[in-house]
Design a protein around this motif. Structure first.
Motif, mmCIF file in Angstrom:
data_model
loop_
_atom_site.group_PDB
_atom_site.id
_atom_site.type_symbol
_atom_site.label_atom_id
_atom_site.label_comp_id
_atom_site.label_asym_id
_atom_site.label_seq_id
_atom_site.Cartn_x
_atom_site.Cartn_y
_atom_site.Cartn_z
ATOM 1 N N ALA A 395 24.227 61.003 26.945
ATOM 2 C CA ALA A 395 22.577 61.199 26.908
ATOM 3 C C ALA A 395 22.964 62.378 26.069
ATOM 4 O O ALA A 395 22.551 63.558 26.773
ATOM 5 C CB ALA A 395 21.480 60.822 28.113
ATOM 6 N N ALA A 396 22.506 62.752 24.803
ATOM 7 C CA ALA A 396 21.963 63.630 24.318
ATOM 8 C C ALA A 396 20.635 64.081 24.022
ATOM 9 O O ALA A 396 20.185 65.007 24.013
ATOM 10 C CB ALA A 396 22.532 63.421 22.165
ATOM 11 N N GLN A 397 19.704 62.867 23.862
ATOM 12 C CA GLN A 397 18.414 62.739 24.232
ATOM 13 C C GLN A 397 18.111 62.541 25.117
ATOM 14 O O GLN A 397 18.251 60.855 25.229
ATOM 15 C CB GLN A 397 17.748 62.785 22.818
ATOM 16 C CG GLN A 397 17.989 63.537 21.542
ATOM 17 C CD GLN A 397 17.733 65.205 21.578
ATOM 18 O OE1 GLN A 397 16.373 65.648 22.629
ATOM 19 N NE2 GLN A 397 18.319 66.027 20.596
ATOM 20 N N GLY A 398 16.976 62.741 25.495
ATOM 21 C CA GLY A 398 15.978 61.815 26.634
ATOM 22 C C GLY A 398 17.076 62.279 27.810
ATOM 23 O O GLY A 398 16.062 60.948 29.055
ATOM 24 N N SER A 399 18.031 64.229 28.225
ATOM 25 C CA SER A 399 17.986 63.531 29.405
ATOM 26 C C SER A 399 17.313 63.829 30.373
ATOM 27 O O SER A 399 17.150 63.645 32.111
ATOM 28 C CB SER A 399 18.921 64.151 29.081
ATOM 29 O OG SER A 399 18.781 66.452 28.403
ATOM 30 N N PHE A 400 16.407 64.561 29.929
ATOM 31 C CA PHE A 400 15.285 64.891 31.335
ATOM 32 C C PHE A 400 14.477 63.652 32.010
ATOM 33 O O PHE A 400 14.256 63.360 32.811
ATOM 34 C CB PHE A 400 13.572 65.619 30.806
ATOM 35 C CG PHE A 400 13.374 66.637 31.480
ATOM 36 C CD1 PHE A 400 13.243 67.512 32.622
ATOM 37 C CD2 PHE A 400 11.653 65.770 31.164
ATOM 38 C CE1 PHE A 400 12.290 67.651 33.382
ATOM 39 C CE2 PHE A 400 11.103 66.377 32.670
ATOM 40 C CZ PHE A 400 10.918 67.259 33.064
ATOM 41 N N LEU A 401 14.721 62.684 31.555
ATOM 42 C CA LEU A 401 13.480 61.321 31.759
ATOM 43 C C LEU A 401 14.717 60.607 32.527
ATOM 44 O O LEU A 401 14.432 60.245 33.771
ATOM 45 C CB LEU A 401 13.194 60.271 30.953
ATOM 46 C CG LEU A 401 12.478 60.833 29.643
ATOM 47 C CD1 LEU A 401 12.338 60.098 28.501
ATOM 48 C CD2 LEU A 401 10.847 60.945 30.143
ATOM 49 N N LEU A 402 15.775 61.063 32.557
ATOM 50 C CA LEU A 402 17.375 60.539 33.272
ATOM 51 C C LEU A 402 16.774 60.932 34.804
ATOM 52 O O LEU A 402 17.237 60.385 35.487
ATOM 53 C CB LEU A 402 18.479 60.167 32.816
ATOM 54 C CG LEU A 402 18.855 59.416 31.520
ATOM 55 C CD1 LEU A 402 20.227 59.661 31.130
ATOM 56 C CD2 LEU A 402 18.485 57.350 31.729
ATOM 57 N N LYS A 403 17.164 62.333 34.617
ATOM 58 C CA LYS A 403 16.515 63.487 35.862
ATOM 59 C C LYS A 403 15.993 63.154 36.358
ATOM 60 O O LYS A 403 15.763 62.362 37.724
ATOM 61 C CB LYS A 403 17.236 64.649 34.798
ATOM 62 C CG LYS A 403 16.116 65.531 36.726
ATOM 63 C CD LYS A 403 16.399 67.252 35.576
ATOM 64 C CE LYS A 403 16.264 68.212 37.351
ATOM 65 N NZ LYS A 403 16.295 69.370 36.809
ATOM 66 N N SER A 404 13.886 62.662 35.737
ATOM 67 C CA SER A 404 13.538 62.412 36.644
ATOM 68 C C SER A 404 13.744 60.553 37.565
ATOM 69 O O SER A 404 13.222 60.972 38.587
ATOM 70 C CB SER A 404 12.224 62.187 35.997
ATOM 71 O OG SER A 404 11.874 63.146 35.470
ATOM 72 N N GLU A 405 13.740 60.310 36.861
ATOM 73 C CA GLU A 405 14.204 58.522 37.462
ATOM 74 C C GLU A 405 15.526 58.963 38.477
ATOM 75 O O GLU A 405 14.895 58.093 39.503
ATOM 76 C CB GLU A 405 14.815 58.135 35.869
ATOM 77 C CG GLU A 405 13.702 57.065 35.295
ATOM 78 C CD GLU A 405 12.644 56.403 35.895
ATOM 79 O OE1 GLU A 405 12.712 56.072 36.650
ATOM 80 O OE2 GLU A 405 11.668 56.520 34.998
ATOM 81 N N LEU A 406 16.050 59.801 38.277
ATOM 82 C CA LEU A 406 17.060 60.279 39.640
ATOM 83 C C LEU A 406 16.559 60.788 40.776
ATOM 84 O O LEU A 406 16.511 59.807 42.049
ATOM 85 C CB LEU A 406 18.668 60.554 39.025
ATOM 86 C CG LEU A 406 19.303 61.106 39.827
ATOM 87 C CD1 LEU A 406 20.090 59.629 40.243
ATOM 88 C CD2 LEU A 406 20.545 62.197 39.581
ATOM 89 N N GLU A 407 15.568 61.525 40.567
ATOM 90 C CA GLU A 407 14.978 61.818 41.530
ATOM 91 C C GLU A 407 13.639 61.259 42.072
ATOM 92 O O GLU A 407 14.063 61.386 43.318
ATOM 93 C CB GLU A 407 14.117 63.334 40.686
ATOM 94 C CG GLU A 407 14.891 65.220 41.053
ATOM 95 C CD GLU A 407 14.454 65.501 40.033
ATOM 96 O OE1 GLU A 407 13.268 65.646 39.835
ATOM 97 O OE2 GLU A 407 15.489 66.981 39.995
#
Length: 415
Positions: A395-407
């Motif tokens: 994921a080159a863009q939007g990795s911060f959203l993925l991190k939020s979903e993971l947490e």
């Protein structure tokens, strides 16, 4: 006989009750084992809004401990587009490495003026203030100078002597032309007249060379030799100043210098006239400078070299003594495995990238720890030393959203 028959019937009733109790206990135990076994199976949940689907995997050690990144996030193509998540592939490419060094903006001494008096004197007036913008030739202060009073008085005396010598010369010239006076008297008057002219010119030149007016009555005006800003001012009204005292410093701040120290190991990457970049620590803005001079020898104690560069940018925030960071790039870019810097997130205190994998109709994102190397000077690329392989999707863009979903998924599981 009747008693024996009743006794046998009572024994059969007791046996039947025992069998029923054992059968009930066995059935209860089987049901309990079934419920426990179902509770140990992994589950997959997806909320009713179609957001991230988090899958949890048990550890292989049999103790129920999760692996390092034991959660994955599954998204559909529609969800990827809605969340702005973009995929990229880890690839080999150029990573222009840069190193940051602390630096300081200083005044360009080639565009600086030190104003000092040519006489010792008394301060009669001060016309400018510290930090004031002045023009070339503008009056800065006025001094009353005793020596200048003497020289101007001498000039007046010499001018009077000149006038007397001129009158004597013209009279002797007329008498000589009429044959009344001897030629030697005429010659004497002519020589005296010439000598008086020389004395007056010499005194005038001496006063003018000192920057004073011949008719200022002992007053001496300090003027600005260049246009700029008064950066230093060392006089007040009524004080006495001495010859060559530095009373004003005028700086032209439209042209600054950048000075920094670099290890001798990095000195080979710096050449005269090279254009470099530096970043303001206050605003984060980038500016350019051009290398002007390099010390020919390293410092004996530190082994470091001083470099001076001319600032090419002209911005209001750039002021003398401002601390900045110089970004020095390597002369040649090195090839390495690189990814977008926007893909990197901190997960459990480690650098991680969300690796993508196709799973049925969805794309699963799992965090993968990586070891990072140098960053490119433009901040877009970062080198990967280990943790990824060439061709892997991430994921080159939007990795911060993925991190939020993971947490978010880990928090809900904790409850």
């Amino acid at each position: 006989m009747l008693n024996l028959k009743n006794k046998m019937l009572n024994q059969q009733g007791r046996i039947s009750q025992k069998l029923l109790m054992l059968l009930a206990i066995g059935i209860t135990a089987l049901l309990s084992m079934g419920v426990w076994w179902l509770s140990q199976k992994p589950s997959t949940k997806e909320d009713e809004h179609g957001h991230a689907e988090v899958e949890e995997h048990a550890g292989e050690d049999g103790h129920g401990e999760a692996e390092e990144h034991a959660a994955a996030i599954a998204l559909t193509a529609k969800q990827l587009a809605e969340q702005g998540i973009q995929l990229a592939v880890a690839e080999l490419g150029a990573v222009v490495k840069s190193t940051a060094y602390p630096a300081k903006l200083v005044v360009n001494t080639d565009r600086q003026a030190h104003v000092a008096p040519a006489f010792a004197g008394h301060v009669e007036a001060v016309y400018v203030e510290l930090g004031q913008q002045v023009k070339k030739g503008q009056a800065l202060a006025r001094l009353l100078v005793p020596d200048l009073v003497d020289q101007q008085a001498s000039l007046q005396v010499e001018q009077s002597n000149l006038e007397l010598a001129r009158q004597d010369y013209e009279r002797e010239k007329k008498l000589w032309n009429e044959g009344i006076s001897a030629k030697q008297d005429y010659q004497r008057a002519y020589n005296a007249y010439q000598q008086a002219q020389i004395q007056v010119r010499a005194t005038r030149a001496r006063i003018a060379a000192l920057g004073a007016q011949t008719t200022s009555q002992g007053g001496y005006v300090l003027t600005a030799p260049i246009a700029g800003i008064i950066s230093q001012k060392d006089l007040v009204l009524g004080e006495n100043v001495q010859l060559a005292d530095q009373l004003f410093v005028i700086d032209q701040l439209d042209q600054l210098w950048l000075e920094f120290i670099t290890p001798s190991s990095e000195f080979a990457d710096i050449v005269p006239n090279q254009t470099i970049e530096f970043k303001s620590l206050q605003s984060g803005n980038l500016f350019k400078a051009q290398i002007q001079s390099l010390n020919s020898q390293a410092d004996v104690q530190t082994g470091r070299l001083q470099v001076r560069a001319k600032v090419l940018s002209n911005a209001a925030e750039l002021r003398p003594n401002l601390m900045v960071n110089v970004q020095l790039q390597q002369q040649q870019a090195q090839q390495g495995l690189r990814i977008r810097a926007s893909a990197v997130q901190k997960i459990e205190g480690k650098d991680a990238v969300f690796v993508a994998a196709q799973h049925e109709q969805k794309i699963e994102f799992a965090p993968q720890s990586v070891t990072l190397g140098a960053s490119s000077s433009d901040g877009q690329w970062i080198e990967v030393l280990s943790g990824l392989e060439q061709g892997q999707q991430y994921a080159a863009q939007g990795s911060f959203l993925l991190k939020s979903e993971l947490e978010k998924g880990e928090a809900s599981h904790a409850h």
